[in-house]
Design a protein around this motif. Structure first.
Motif, short mmCIF file in Angstrom:
data_model
loop_
_atom_site.label_atom_id
_atom_site.label_comp_id
_atom_site.label_asym_id
_atom_site.label_seq_id
_atom_site.Cartn_x
_atom_site.Cartn_y
_atom_site.Cartn_z
N ASP A 38 0.86 -1.18 0.00
CA ASP A 38 0.00 0.00 0.00
C ASP A 38 0.90 1.23 0.00
OD1 ASP A 38 -1.86 1.97 0.28
OD2 ASP A 38 -2.43 1.47 2.34
N ILE A 39 1.07 1.84 -1.16
CA ILE A 39 1.95 3.01 -1.25
C ILE A 39 1.14 4.27 -1.54
CG2 ILE A 39 3.97 1.68 -1.97
CD1 ILE A 39 3.38 2.48 -4.85
N ASP A 40 -0.15 4.24 -1.22
CA ASP A 40 -0.97 5.43 -1.42
C ASP A 40 -0.45 6.57 -0.54
OD1 ASP A 40 -2.51 3.96 -3.10
OD2 ASP A 40 -4.12 3.59 -1.66
N PHE A 41 -0.48 7.76 -1.11
CA PHE A 41 -0.03 8.94 -0.37
C PHE A 41 -1.16 9.39 0.54
CE2 PHE A 41 0.95 13.39 0.36
CZ PHE A 41 2.32 13.36 0.57
N LEU B 103 8.16 12.59 9.19
CA LEU B 103 7.19 12.39 8.11
C LEU B 103 7.12 10.94 7.68
CD1 LEU B 103 7.77 15.55 5.86
CD2 LEU B 103 5.91 15.11 7.48
N SER B 104 8.19 10.19 7.88
CA SER B 104 8.18 8.77 7.52
C SER B 104 7.12 8.02 8.32
CB SER B 104 9.55 8.15 7.77
OG SER B 104 10.53 8.71 6.93
N PHE B 105 6.89 8.43 9.55
CA PHE B 105 5.83 7.81 10.35
C PHE B 105 4.45 8.22 9.84
CE2 PHE B 105 9.09 8.28 13.91
CZ PHE B 105 9.52 6.98 13.81
N LEU C 158 6.04 6.79 2.56
CA LEU C 158 7.37 6.70 3.15
C LEU C 158 7.45 5.53 4.14
CD1 LEU C 158 8.19 10.47 3.84
CD2 LEU C 158 9.10 9.01 2.03
N ASP C 159 6.40 5.35 4.92
CA ASP C 159 6.38 4.27 5.89
C ASP C 159 6.55 2.92 5.20
OD1 ASP C 159 5.65 3.13 8.64
OD2 ASP C 159 4.08 2.28 7.37
N ASN C 160 5.84 2.71 4.10
CA ASN C 160 5.96 1.44 3.38
C ASN C 160 7.30 1.29 2.71
OD1 ASN C 160 3.49 -0.58 2.96
ND2 ASN C 160 2.68 1.44 3.45
N ALA C 161 7.90 2.40 2.28
CA ALA C 161 9.23 2.33 1.69
C ALA C 161 10.26 1.80 2.69
CB ALA C 161 9.66 3.71 1.18
N TRP C 162 10.14 2.22 3.95
CA TRP C 162 11.04 1.72 4.99
C TRP C 162 10.83 0.23 5.22
CZ3 TRP C 162 15.16 4.16 6.59
CH2 TRP C 162 15.21 5.55 6.60
#
Length: 908
Positions: A274-277, A342-344, A349-353
């Motif tokens: 799920d990479i939805d913004f 912002l990664s949280f 960004l969260d899924n990228a990590w």
């Protein structure tokens, strides 16, 4: 050297390096106090077993220990889902060097081995963090010890210690960050080059997160040091960073590449992407997560664990308003901190990590990076406390108090006045007083020691609260729950293996976890892990055996499935699994051993129809008929025969209706018990089976002829039901009692197994089965004699690309039968068959690792020649570095042992 000489040397070493000793041992002491308070053995009956530590790690550590000391393999195991590659599981769970500690303990004391491992990992975190702070920020010995404690005892460490594999990243992170800094500062790459491959071998999953952080940290730290000047210099250092990263990762490809191919079999498909913004939570929630004792949940809806001590609330703003810290440093650090925050918040960004895969529980697994960065900023602020105005400290305190009250007002479920708010306010009040005294008082030794003491108290109380809340959320298990089960069942497994040293599978009708086979060292089906073979799980499900997305259990088997899958022995504590099994008297134990006389070997001859059969549908008993028919060459033989329901009786349920192709019942009175009873008749003394397919599972309690009979439609209990054998014409009552308000099922399926045609089919297959002459965990060799109507060697080995098969010395192409199992095309007659397993990607990965390791040795041994007249750009770089270092000195605490005090009263 005499006794006094050793004593003097030790005393001198302790005085010189007390901060490293403290950084290592103080977290161990505090965490030990928290465990002792909770009652972890030997201070009570509890243990470290919680969630994944209970259901996965403990069994994997037992298997790891057995592999090191015995004849198991890191490449393949027959103890998981009928068999499967082990490199992915090893890399994901137990490849840390700390796992070797398990070898030092007896198998029955594996809990103490893991407890030791936890303590050593926590101490190592403190040690590497202290080393980083000393070498990078040039802080005082005392400050490096104090702030390493905040890092090692942070909320992430306390809660996620149950995923002990992740802790290695927290150990290596400070050294990797220091390695990046040395590349940028001095073109020295060896520390980075050394640490990164060790991290990737220790745990590739969090190594990805730490590796990504090091990439971003490179850009951050370059701007931190040089600003946006010197493009050529930037390219040069980025190239050096990239070369080291490639070589380091290449050194670990012998493990990572097979792991990648193993994950392609299911893990990469199992977890959604799920990479939805979109926003995951409000920014203000971060303050709640930074409160002491803040435990939301480890489920998907939980907040990140980013608490590191309430002193950070005061020192973080102090960093950005500190006049002794350069504006350039504050700007770049602010940008990096904002990015991590912002990664949280931002889902993409969260899924990228998380390697672009949404975690199954335990969200924000990279949040230790945030804690690390905040701690180093706050340590730097504390080091330059003279640059903070006293009135600013007061403003930080007032602002923090207001935020704490706002957090309370927001009404978070996991924040209470008694456990969180008042303790936070007390901590802030004590810290503002101590910081003020530390800034103004001449008796800094006493103030500093008071600060260390109160930080220790706060972190210990926080650890106690988190452990308590974790227990309420997902429950710690007692030590006895593991030790008693191990001591009761391991001797029985050993007795079976002594009785029959051949190759077969073994089932257990009782269990501690779904990984008991790995723990006890037998071949089995049940397994749970994050590295899974999706196709074999689909096969298990269609056979009516209990499974879910990432696990399967030995529940829902029949005599047919047991026999086809080679289950020769079954251990049972409470009942006989099937009336046709023979009870063995091998050992005096409450656990009984049963032998299945119909169990087939790992491979046997099969008709060509088996290559065309496709198993699907909601009736697993029918699928077993189809499979056995195809293997024997029948169009469709009814080994299982369907029987009709004589009558269906309901109590406190609405009339039967149809919804979404399901029979649907609903309670009339929700406060009363509701049941549906099925009456069937026994046939010829044969074994009866039942199954109720559904898409909407609602757990029920069962009764068979009025006696309690377990549950159905539950998480672990959705499989074919073995009702036992009944006389011809005997009326059998099967009752479901609703535990919820409604019930769905597509059909009520009842069968009996006609033993005559089944025994005839099994005898035929045994005549043409593989006779094993030699075997290891990764190799099977034997002979087989096939009839004219048999053109396949059907194996119950899960299909994987790593299998290589030789028939009469000639390599043959394997096929995938029933979309899950390994099949070998073969001609009628007598043959010698040899099967070898090498994980896909292992040879290529090993070759790359050898090349990269050679480069690693060359780079590590390389010593650049010193130039007499360095170029102008080097001179410029040195001047920049001197300016940077000037802002990172001015330590408030001198570098001599803590016992002495300087003339001006500073702690030294």
């Amino acid at each position: 050297m005499n006794k006094h000489g050793f004593k003097d040397l030790f005393t001198a070493t302790l005085k010189t390096n007390y901060h490293y000793f403290g950084a290592f041992f103080i977290p161990i002491l505090l965490f030990g106090i928290a465990y002792a308070w909770f009652g972890v053995y030997p201070f009570g009956k509890e243990s470290v077993l919680v969630l994944d530590m209970y259901g996965q790690y403990m069994d994997y550590f037992q298997n790891f220990r057995s592999t090191i000391l015995g004849d198991k393999s890191f490449l393949y195991s027959w103890g998981r889902n009928l068999g499967g590659e082990m490199m992915g599981l090893t890399a994901y769970y137990v490849s840390s060097p700390f796992s070797l500690i398990t070898v030092l303990f007896p198998a029955k004391n594996i809990l103490e081995a893991v407890l030791t491992m936890e303590f050593l990992k926590m101490g190592s975190m403190g040690l590497t963090m202290a080393y980083y702070l000393r070498k990078s920020k040039n802080v005082s010995q005392f400050n490096s010890m104090l702030f390493s404690l905040l890092y090692a005892m942070s909320a992430y460490v306390v809660v996620q210690m149950m995923n002990i594999m992740w802790m290695d990243s927290l150990i290596w992170l400070p050294l990797i960050a220091l390695g990046v800094e040395r590349i940028i500062r001095e073109d020295k790459y060896k520390l980075f080059l050394l640490c990164l491959p060790v991290l990737f071998v220790s745990n590739f999953y969090t190594a990805y997160m730490t590796g990504m952080f090091s990439f971003f940290y490179f850009f951050y730290y370059y701007v931190y040091v040089y600003g946006f000047k010197g493009f050529k210099r930037f390219v040069k250092k980025l190239f050096l960073f990239g070369i080291c990263a490639v070589v380091a990762i290449g050194c670990s490809l012998f493990l990572i590449l097979p792991t990648y191919y193993g994950m392609k079999m299911g893990k990469l498909e199992f977890n959604s992407t799920d990479i939805d913004f979109k926003s995951r939570f409000d920014l203000f929630d971060m303050f709640a997560a930074m409160m002491p004792g803040a435990y939301d949940t480890v489920r998907n809806e939980g907040t990140p664990f980013i608490y590191g001590g309430m002193i950070l609330w005061l020192l973080l703003p102090a960093y950005f308003l500190n006049k002794d810290i350069k504006t350039q440093h504050k700007a770049t650090s602010g940008a990096m901190l904002w990015f991590l925050t912002l990664s949280f918040v931002i889902n993409t960004l969260d899924n990228a990590w998380h390697i672009f895969k949404t975690p199954n529980w335990l969200p924000y697994r990279y949040s230790y990076l945030f804690t690390f960065f905040v701690v180093i900023l706050c340590c730097e602020a504390f080091e330059h406390i003279k640059g903070i105005a006293k009135e600013d400290l007061l403003k930080f305190y007032i602002g923090s108090v207001i935020i704490v009250f706002l957090v309370q007002k927001a009404g978070y479920d996991f924040i209470t006045a008694e456990e969180n708010v008042w303790f936070a306010l007390i901590c802030l009040s004590v810290y503002i007083l101590l910081l003020y005294l530390f800034k103004t008082s001449r008796q800094r030794q006493a103030v500093a020691l008071s600060l260390l003491l109160f930080v220790s108290v706060e972190l210990t109380v926080n650890a106690c609260e988190l452990i308590y809340d974790l227990d309420r959320d997902v429950v710690y298990s007692t030590r006895a729950s593991y030790v008693d089960f191990f001591e009761e069942n391991k001797p029985v497994v050993d007795a079976v293996q002594d009785y029959d040293p051949g190759f077969y599978r073994l089932g257990m009708t009782h269990r501690r976890t779904k990984n008991d086979a790995l723990s006890f060292g037998f071949n089995g089906l049940a397994h749970s892990s994050s590295t899974l073979n999706l196709k074999i799980l689909d096969f298990i499900e269609v056979m009516g055996i209990s499974m879910r997305g990432h696990w399967a259990g030995y529940y829902g088997t029949t005599i047919v499935s047991d026999s086809l899958l080679g289950y020769k022995y079954v251990l049972s504590k409470n009942y006989m699994p099937f009336p046709y099994y023979d009870e063995l008297d091998l050992i005096d134990s409450p656990v009984t051993v049963y032998e299945n006389p119909y169990a087939l070997p790992i491979a046997f001859g099969a008709h060509e129809r088996v290559d065309k059969v496709f198993l699907y549908g909601d009736d697993p008993v029918r699928q077993q008929n189809k499979l056995l028919s195809a293997i024997t060459g029948e169009m469709y033989a009814e080994y299982f025969k369907k029987i009709d329901v004589v009558d269906t009786v309901t109590e406190n349920l609405t009339a039967e209706t149809q919804q979404s192709s399901h029979v649907y019942y609903q309670k009339r009175d929700k406060n009363k018990n509701a049941t549906v009873e099925f009456l069937v008749k026994g046939v010829g003394g044969y074994n009866l089976y039942a199954f109720f397919p559904t898409n909407f599972e609602r757990e029920t309690d069962l009764k068979l002829n009025g006696e309690e009979f377990g549950q159905f439609f539950g998480n672990d209990t959705y499989g074919v039901l073995n009702l036992g054998a009944f006389e011809d014409g005997e009326v059998v009552s099967f009752e479901m009692s609703l535990k919820e308000d409604e019930l769905y099922y597509k059909d009520a399926l009842f069968y009996y197994l006609d033993m005559e045609p089944f025994e005839e089919a099994i005898d035929k297959l045994k005549d043409n089965s593989l006779q094993i002459t030699d075997r290891t965990e990764t190799r099977i060799k034997g002979t087989v004699n096939l009839n004219e109507d048999q053109s396949f060697l059907f194996t119950t080995i899960p299909y994987e690309e790593g299998w290589q098969v030789m028939v009469d010395g000639v390599e043959v192409e394997t096929v995938e039968l029933v979309d899950a199992l390994l099949g070998i095309p073969i001609t009628p007659g007598e043959h010698t068959v040899e099967m070898k397993f090498i994980p896909q990607g292992f040879i290529l990965g090993s070759a790359i690792s050898i090349v990269c390791f050679a480069l690693f040795i060359l780079m590590a041994a390389y010593k650049p020649k010193k130039r007499k007249n360095p170029p102008e750009n080097v001179q410029e770089e040195k001047s920049v570095m001197a300016e940077v270092e000037s802002t990172e000195t001015g330590s408030e605490i001198e570098e001599t042992p803590v016992e002495s005090t300087s003339e001006n009263g500073e702690l030294t």
